[in-house]
Design a protein around this motif. Structure first.
Motif: not given
Length: 383
Positions: A214-242
């Motif tokens: 459960s901890l490993m799955l939490l780490l994976g899901a949390g990282t996916l969520l944070i990655s998408d959120w950061l990519a979207s935030m950078f995109s709002d500032y005109g920075i395209g980071i996949p």
């Protein structure tokens, strides 16, 4: 019933089990599970047991969107940055050469066929799409296609997508065989990190309890969520980071902590995720849909084959000139043609754990670079 998500998931799980069973207990033991699960996925999709590319399914979209990136995250948790010391630079150089081979292949292949008759006004845009997808995966293909609205040309767009799916699956088979064949024909020294962790990394049995899982799955899901959120935030500032680059960075940071490295479950979840992804890659190898495209189906398929063959030939030639490790050539090519997930699967399949991180980094670089090269080629050809 075949359209129901739970049925599709059950079939995909069975394909993973069957590929492992056949590779361990039958005459197919000389074929890797990664290769076999692609073949099995193609068979069941083409006989209609599960949806193919044209029918698609939310299950497939979720596997591409979440399971494939998760496989990268889980398998990176056992990697230390020191593994880049010997394999990093050769992999990067091979990947760049492969990208150059792709651009050459697209331009040559476009002029081999009657592209004005086959693609019409979309010829330059399609050349850009193919440059993007064979630099770092399908995300680049879609980015270029959406910009030029090629998807509005239903038959041509479908034909290109189907041909791409078929060739990508076939190229996985080719690159699985390439290191073995070329090492026999033209032996090159193997570029490998000094410490051998094969036994540790290839262990299939891990002591995984509910708490650690459960901890490993939490780490994976949390990282996916944070990655998408950061990519979207950078995109709002005109920075395209996949987001895949952000996910890779987070995984690498976590992997440097000993407590994370010794947590059980990461390798098991990573490989299972890879097999699910490859089963869907096989399902997208839809032969019947290409026939339905009509008169230009052969030209589209030939165009796609030519791109990949020129890419592969150019990269093998560079391997002969620079005496690269053939596993690096194969994995760099797969990073170009299929992206980070298939490059990772190939590194695991050829038992080169020292190349897992370079493979993912090359694939991640392709995700960022492919769209730019795609637009460059499209603009060069007059789109």
């Amino acid at each position: 019933m075949t359209e129901q998500p739970i049925f599709i998931i059950a079939v995909l799980f069975f394909l993973v089990f069957l590929s492992e069973f056949l590779c361990k207990h039958t005459f197919l033991k000389h074929i890797s599970s990664s290769l076999l699960v692609i073949i099995l996925g193609a068979i069941v999709a083409n006989i209609g047991l599960i949806p193919s590319a044209s029918d698609s399914s939310p299950v497939y979209e979720n596997i591409f969107g979440y399971v494939a990136p998760a496989s990268i995250f889980f398998l990176l948790l056992g990697v230390q940055l020191k593994e880049l010391k010997k394999a990093g630079l050769p992999m990067l150089l091979a990947f760049i050469l492969g990208s150059l081979g792709t651009m050459i292949g697209v331009i040559v292949a476009l002029n081999v066929i009657d592209y004005e008759q086959v693609f019409g006004i979309n010829a330059a845009a399609i050349a850009g799409m193919m440059t993007g997808t064979y630099t770092g995966g399908s995300a680049n293909f879609n980015a270029v296609a959406l910009h030029y609205e090629v998807f509005r040309e239903g038959a041509v767009y479908t034909g290109v997508v189907v041909a791409d799916n078929i060739i990508t699956a076939i190229w996985m088979i080719v690159t699985l065989s390439l290191p073995i064949v070329m090492q026999k024909l033209r032996p090159h020294s193997v570029t490998q990190s000094g410490e051998n962790h094969d036994h540790e990394l290839e262990r299939e049995v891990e002591e995984v309890g509910p708490m650690s899982l459960s901890l490993m799955l939490l780490l994976g899901a949390g990282t996916l969520l944070i990655s998408d959120w950061l990519a979207s935030m950078f995109s709002d500032y005109g920075i395209g980071i996949p987001s895949i680059l952000i996910l890779t960075t987070i995984a690498l940071i976590l992997a440097q902590f000993k407590r994370i490295q010794i947590m059980p479950g990461a390798k098991l979840l990573g490989m299972f995720s890879v097999y699910l992804f490859l089963a869907v890659v096989g399902a997208f190898c839809e032969i019947g849909a290409l026939v339905d495209v009509g008169a230009h189906a052969f030209d589209i398929f030939f165009f796609t084959i030519m791109i990949v063959l020129i890419h592969g030939s150019f990269l093998v030639l560079c391997g002969l000139i620079f005496k690269f490790d053939w596993s690096i050539i194969a994995i760099a090519s797969q990073a170009n043609i299929g992206g980070a997930s298939t490059a990772l699967a190939l590194a695991k399949s050829v038992k080169r754990n020292d190349l897992i991180l370079p493979a993912i980094l090359a694939g991640s670089l392709g995700s960022g670079l492919g769209t730019y090269l795609g637009f460059l080629v499209a603009a060069f050809l007059g789109a």
